[in-house]
Write a protein that holds these residues in place. Structure first.
Motif, PDB file in Angstrom:
ATOM      1  N   TYR A  58     -56.551  -5.266  -0.605  1.00  0.00           N
ATOM      2  CA  TYR A  58     -55.347  -4.735   0.016  1.00  0.00           C
ATOM      3  C   TYR A  58     -55.734  -3.966   1.274  1.00  0.00           C
ATOM      4  N   ALA A  59     -55.192  -4.400   2.393  1.00  0.00           N
ATOM      5  CA  ALA A  59     -55.581  -3.819   3.682  1.00  0.00           C
ATOM      6  C   ALA A  59     -55.130  -2.367   3.777  1.00  0.00           C
ATOM      7  N   GLU A  60     -55.808  -1.627   4.625  1.00  0.00           N
ATOM      8  CA  GLU A  60     -55.435  -0.234   4.855  1.00  0.00           C
ATOM      9  C   GLU A  60     -54.012  -0.192   5.406  1.00  0.00           C
ATOM     10  N   GLY A  61     -53.235   0.743   4.884  1.00  0.00           N
ATOM     11  CA  GLY A  61     -51.833   0.821   5.269  1.00  0.00           C
ATOM     12  C   GLY A  61     -50.936   0.158   4.259  1.00  0.00           C
ATOM     13  N   GLY A  62     -51.543  -0.437   3.226  1.00  0.00           N
ATOM     14  CA  GLY A  62     -50.750  -1.004   2.146  1.00  0.00           C
ATOM     15  C   GLY A  62     -50.508  -2.486   2.297  1.00  0.00           C
ATOM     16  N   ALA A  63     -50.252  -3.118   1.179  1.00  0.00           N
ATOM     17  CA  ALA A  63     -49.910  -4.536   1.172  1.00  0.00           C
ATOM     18  C   ALA A  63     -48.868  -4.764   0.092  1.00  0.00           C
ATOM     19  N   LYS A  64     -48.080  -5.798   0.236  1.00  0.00           N
ATOM     20  CA  LYS A  64     -46.997  -6.041  -0.706  1.00  0.00           C
ATOM     21  C   LYS A  64     -47.536  -6.513  -2.053  1.00  0.00           C
ATOM     22  N   MET A  65     -46.944  -5.992  -3.117  1.00  0.00           N
ATOM     23  CA  MET A  65     -47.314  -6.394  -4.457  1.00  0.00           C
ATOM     24  C   MET A  65     -46.152  -6.111  -5.397  1.00  0.00           C
ATOM     25  N   ALA A  66     -46.183  -6.735  -6.568  1.00  0.00           N
ATOM     26  CA  ALA A  66     -45.175  -6.498  -7.602  1.00  0.00           C
ATOM     27  C   ALA A  66     -45.800  -5.638  -8.683  1.00  0.00           C
ATOM     28  N   VAL A 126     -47.296  -1.112  -1.205  1.00  0.00           N
ATOM     29  CA  VAL A 126     -47.834   0.049  -1.916  1.00  0.00           C
ATOM     30  C   VAL A 126     -48.934   0.662  -1.068  1.00  0.00           C
ATOM     31  N   GLU A 127     -48.777   1.929  -0.750  1.00  0.00           N
ATOM     32  CA  GLU A 127     -49.799   2.641   0.010  1.00  0.00           C
ATOM     33  C   GLU A 127     -50.507   3.616  -0.914  1.00  0.00           C
ATOM     34  N   CYS A 128     -51.803   3.711  -0.747  1.00  0.00           N
ATOM     35  CA  CYS A 128     -52.616   4.615  -1.559  1.00  0.00           C
ATOM     36  C   CYS A 128     -53.408   5.530  -0.635  1.00  0.00           C
ATOM     37  N   ARG A 129     -53.076   6.806  -0.671  1.00  0.00           N
ATOM     38  CA  ARG A 129     -53.760   7.788   0.164  1.00  0.00           C
ATOM     39  C   ARG A 129     -54.198   8.957  -0.698  1.00  0.00           C
ATOM     40  N   ARG A 130     -55.489   9.206  -0.694  1.00  0.00           N
ATOM     41  CA  ARG A 130     -56.093  10.287  -1.486  1.00  0.00           C
ATOM     42  C   ARG A 130     -55.684  10.189  -2.960  1.00  0.00           C
ATOM     43  N   GLY A 131     -55.637   8.960  -3.440  1.00  0.00           N
ATOM     44  CA  GLY A 131     -55.331   8.757  -4.850  1.00  0.00           C
ATOM     45  C   GLY A 131     -53.856   8.803  -5.195  1.00  0.00           C
ATOM     46  N   SER A 132     -52.983   8.999  -4.199  1.00  0.00           N
ATOM     47  CA  SER A 132     -51.534   9.045  -4.445  1.00  0.00           C
ATOM     48  C   SER A 132     -50.884   7.758  -3.954  1.00  0.00           C
ATOM     49  N   TYR A 133     -49.972   7.232  -4.753  1.00  0.00           N
ATOM     50  CA  TYR A 133     -49.322   5.976  -4.428  1.00  0.00           C
ATOM     51  C   TYR A 133     -47.893   6.233  -3.953  1.00  0.00           C
ATOM     52  N   THR A 134     -47.469   5.454  -2.941  1.00  0.00           N
ATOM     53  CA  THR A 134     -46.094   5.559  -2.450  1.00  0.00           C
ATOM     54  C   THR A 134     -45.538   4.168  -2.158  1.00  0.00           C
ATOM     55  N   MET A 135     -44.237   4.019  -2.341  1.00  0.00           N
ATOM     56  CA  MET A 135     -43.513   2.813  -1.952  1.00  0.00           C
ATOM     57  C   MET A 135     -42.241   3.249  -1.240  1.00  0.00           C
ATOM     58  N   THR A 136     -41.928   2.586  -0.150  1.00  0.00           N
ATOM     59  CA  THR A 136     -40.723   2.912   0.613  1.00  0.00           C
ATOM     60  C   THR A 136     -39.780   1.714   0.621  1.00  0.00           C
ATOM     61  N   ALA A 137     -38.580   1.934   0.116  1.00  0.00           N
ATOM     62  CA  ALA A 137     -37.522   0.915   0.084  1.00  0.00           C
ATOM     63  C   ALA A 137     -37.992  -0.410  -0.526  1.00  0.00           C
ATOM     64  N   PRO A 138     -38.588  -0.382  -1.709  1.00  0.00           N
ATOM     65  CA  PRO A 138     -38.998  -1.651  -2.329  1.00  0.00           C
ATOM     66  C   PRO A 138     -37.797  -2.402  -2.894  1.00  0.00           C
ATOM     67  N   ALA A 139     -37.954  -3.715  -3.044  1.00  0.00           N
ATOM     68  CA  ALA A 139     -36.974  -4.492  -3.807  1.00  0.00           C
ATOM     69  C   ALA A 139     -37.174  -4.145  -5.278  1.00  0.00           C
ATOM     70  N   PHE A 140     -36.121  -4.222  -6.056  1.00  0.00           N
ATOM     71  CA  PHE A 140     -36.251  -3.834  -7.460  1.00  0.00           C
ATOM     72  C   PHE A 140     -35.293  -4.640  -8.334  1.00  0.00           C
TER      73      PHE A 140
END
Length: 269
Positions: A58-66, A126-140
């Motif tokens: 997964y590239a830096e800056g996050g990559a799409k995943m389910a 999904v972005e992972c920074r310093r061990g913390s995960y974030t998602m912005t406006a994902p499909a659900f």
């Protein structure tokens, strides 16, 4: 009127503005929409634990995943600058014991959707920074153990005023009847000889694929149809040319000589 010829404006939610937007894409009827194929597919069936976001794949800056997450905190609403609002909550992953912070902008109506304890299949970056995960406006999509969700989600060519969700909804409305009424141009003996599926099956699977194998089968049939129509058209042109012959060009000697004299060089023998 045959269902396939029904105007696109007959579908629910298609007023004058959306009708005009559909027409900009060349979609005037139910049949036009049926043949408006996806340009790509999101592989939402490949559900991964949150911890996979740390992998080098997964590239830096996050990559799409389910990923399947369960809401663990009440959604909090905040007002930002420029009249924007932010809805934020946390959800955890049972498999990796990781927590993800999920955010939505200007979608306050989702507050009552994400109740604590509810589980969803999320798809997005999904972005992972310093061990913390974030998602912005994902499909659900609501997730219930034992009840499968579509593994492949179609992504359609769009225009302003037409969202992917809208096309997906309208395709779902027309697909059962429209795919059954589409006339199959291939004789059964050709389909059998080439190992091809029926047109109805291909149209259903190209829009709502059961799996990758079914999608491949549908694409192969629809690609064959394109080449088949091309071959028929070329055969028709060739037959017409053989039957009618080349046109005869009649030019009198004076006109021919005038043309030859206009050339800036002399013709060879």
């Amino acid at each position: 009127m045959p269902y396939l010829h029904t105007p696109i404006s007959s579908l629910s939610g298609v007023g004058s503005a959306r009708k005009a937007a559909y027409e900009r894409m060349g979609i005037y009827t139910v049949e036009d929409l049926l043949y408006h194929f996806p340009r790509a597919y999101e592989n939402r069936g490949d559900v991964r634990p949150l911890s996979d976001a740390k992998l080098d794949a997964y590239a830096e800056g996050g990559a799409k995943m389910a990923t399947v997450l369960t809401v663990s905190t009440e959604p909090r609403r905040a007002r930002l600058k420029n009249r924007m609002t932010l809805l934020k909550f946390r959800a955890y992953d049972d498999r990796s014991n990781e927590v993800c912070e999920i955010s939505f902008f200007n979608q306050d109506y989702l507050h009552s959707t994400f109740t604590v304890g509810s589980t969803f299949r999320f798809y997005g970056k999904v972005e992972c920074r310093r061990g913390s995960y974030t998602m912005t406006a994902p499909a659900f999509e609501p997730f219930v153990e034992g009840i499968g969700l579509p593994p492949l989600y179609p992504v359609y060519p769009l225009t302003q005023g037409i969202s992917n969700k809208l096309i997906t909804t309208h395709i779902g409305q027309i697909l059962p009847v429209a795919s059954a009424q589409a006339e199959d141009p291939l004789p059964e003996e050709i389909r059998a000889a080439e190992g091809l599926c029926t047109l109805g099956y291909a149209l259903r699977e190209i829009h709502a694929p059961t799996d990758f194998e079914a999608l491949h089968t549908a694409k192969r049939r629809l690609a064959f149809d394109e080449f088949y129509r091309f071959a028929l058209a070329m055969g028709t042109l060739g037959h017409t040319a053989r039957r009618t012959g080349a046109p005869i060009c009649r030019v009198d000697d004076a006109t021919l000589q005038q043309f030859l004299d206009s050339l800036p060089y002399a013709l060879t023998g």
